[in-house]
Scaffold this active site. Structure first.
Site, PDB file in Angstrom:
ATOM      1  N   PRO A 151      -3.954 -11.325  10.743  1.00 14.95           N
ATOM      2  CA  PRO A 151      -4.015 -10.864  12.106  1.00 14.95           C
ATOM      3  C   PRO A 151      -4.270  -9.457  12.517  1.00 14.95           C
ATOM      4  CG  PRO A 151      -2.005 -11.488  12.021  1.00 14.95           C
ATOM      5  CD  PRO A 151      -2.504 -11.854  10.613  1.00 14.95           C
ATOM      6  N   ASN A 209       0.803  -1.187   0.010  1.00 13.97           N
ATOM      7  CA  ASN A 209      -0.043  -0.228   0.032  1.00 13.97           C
ATOM      8  C   ASN A 209       1.015   1.195   0.066  1.00 13.97           C
ATOM      9  OD1 ASN A 209       0.618   0.838   2.808  1.00 13.97           O
ATOM     10  ND2 ASN A 209      -0.458  -1.360   3.197  1.00 13.97           N
TER      11      ASN A 209
END
Ligand code: C5P
Length: 399
Positions: free
Chosen positions: A303, A208
């Protein structure tokens, strides 16, 4: 800050020992005094004469040196300093410290001292990554030992990776911080930063646009207030600040492991832009282009590090998350604070029109259990300073 301070400098046996000579020069240039200690292995890399000449003080090498014992003794030697610095700190010295050995002058001084200890590890990359060294590091961090580095780079042994001793200027900054009386002195604060890279195959990954700017600025601001900062960063374009312990990771799963091994901490700030998903069917070999056939990526959920640590048995007393939103910023951030179980959320509007993502400024809202504060648009470094000051005010002085 360093003027008039006394540093007990233990030089261990590694090729980086030559950088300790530069460190002595820098320290003396700032007005500090250096009591030098050279281990037997250290003396294989730098000469006792160079160390003593640069320090301008007698060198200590032996545990059973009768003259020194008569004059001051190793206990007093370990206490007369304001700070004990081990540079380079070898894997062996770390192991001795973690186990509490007192088999030579260096390890005995480290056991006997009542002062803070800062280590600058330096070793081969495999030795650094070895589970035993990482275990020792966790033990030492838990014992309150400060760490600077190691850096990533080419090593004298021809390998590449983490293991190079931090540069003398960075060690000097860490010494300055360790001796500073900032309001966060004695506090250990964890900061995550940057993007994560989730591999598709050995050469491709999903990433990203996070630059790591806000995370780096936060780590620096916390360091400037005297905190010992563990900085867990993904592959960010902004370099980590000097004087913090840098733990580099690629994936979300690695970031979670790194964060867990850096506990306990007095506060944890999660500024990283963690990928929500990883590729479940990651290819072991580079995927080949086959005419007419398009690959299908399957995803698995990563997670949630912030939520995991907010519910962790070793939850830090203050847990802070970030929320980057493009609409209903405050309502979404308040809901996120409850969902994740953190204490504060720093929320910002990252709609493209704001120019905040990747830009130099940020306009944030500080959301706590009972309040919402709207902060003005400020440079990211100033936002970081205000957050750090607020953290210091909330934690209060260390016991
Ligand atoms: O859910 P969202 O990604 O918007 O939450 C943002 C906050 O949660 C940030 O503080 C970010 O660092 C953290 N986060 C995390 N682990 C994830 C996803 C987000 O720690 N897997």
């Amino acid at each position: 800050m360093l003027a008039g301070k006394r540093i007990l400098l233990i030089i261990g046996g590694g090729i980086a020992a030559y950088k300790a000579l530069e460190l002595i020069r820098l320290l003396r240039g700032q007005g500090a005094s250096v009591t030098p200690v050279l281990t037997r292995a250290g003396a294989e890399f730098v000469t006792p004469l160079s160390v003593a000449a640069l320090a301008g003080e007698p060198l200590h090498q032996d545990l059973f040196d009768l003259t020194t014992e008569a004059e001051m003794g190793h206990i007093q030697l370990s206490r007369a300093a304001d700070l004990v610095v081990v540079a380079p700190c070898t894997a062996d010295l770390m192991a001795k410290m973690a186990q509490g050995h007192a088999t030579d002058l260096a390890s005995t001084l480290l056991m006997a001292t009542d002062k803070r200890v800062l280590i600058a590890p330096a070793m081969n990359v495999r030795m650094w990554e070895h589970p035993a060294t990482q275990r020792n590091l966790a033990t030492l961090t838990g014992d309150g030992i400060l760490t600077i580095g190691p850096d990533i780079g080419d090593m004298a042994c021809g390998e590449h990776g983490p293991g190079r001793m931090a540069e003398p200027a960075a060690i000097l900054a860490a010494i300055d911080t360790a001796l500073s009386d900032g309001p966060l002195k004695g506090r250990h604060i964890l900061v995550t930063s940057g993007p994560t890279h989730e591999p598709i195959d050995p050469v491709r990954y999903i990433a990203n646009r996070s630059s790591g700017q806000q995370g780096s600025a936060l780590a620096a601001a916390l360091r400037d207030l005297g905190a010992q900062v563990s900085f867990v960063t993904g592959p960010a374009s902004t370099p980590p600040p000097a004087g913090v312990t840098v733990i580099r990771v690629d994936t979300a799963q690695q970031m979670l492991e790194a964060v867990q091994s850096a506990l306990p901490a007095d506060a944890a700030i999660f500024a990283a832009a963690v990928a929500d998903w990883r590729v479940k069917n990651e290819a072991g070999q580079k995927m080949k282009k086959i005419a007419g056939a398009l690959p299908t990526l399957e995803f698995a959920e990563n997670p949630d590090i912030l939520a995991t640590i907010s519910h962790h048995a070793q939850r830090p007393p203050l847990v802070v998350g970030f929320a980057a939103e493009t609409e209903s910023v405050i309502a979404h951030a308040q809901a996120k604070r409850l969902r994740k179980g953190c204490d504060w959320i720093i929320a910002n509007d990252v709609s493209p029109a704001t120019g905040i993502m990747g830009g130099a400024e940020n306009a944030v809202h500080l959301i706590t259990a009972d309040s919402v504060e709207d902060w003005p648009r400020l440079p990211k470094a100033e936002v970081a300073r205000r957050i750090a000051a607020r953290i210091a005010a909330t934690l209060g002085p260390a016991a």
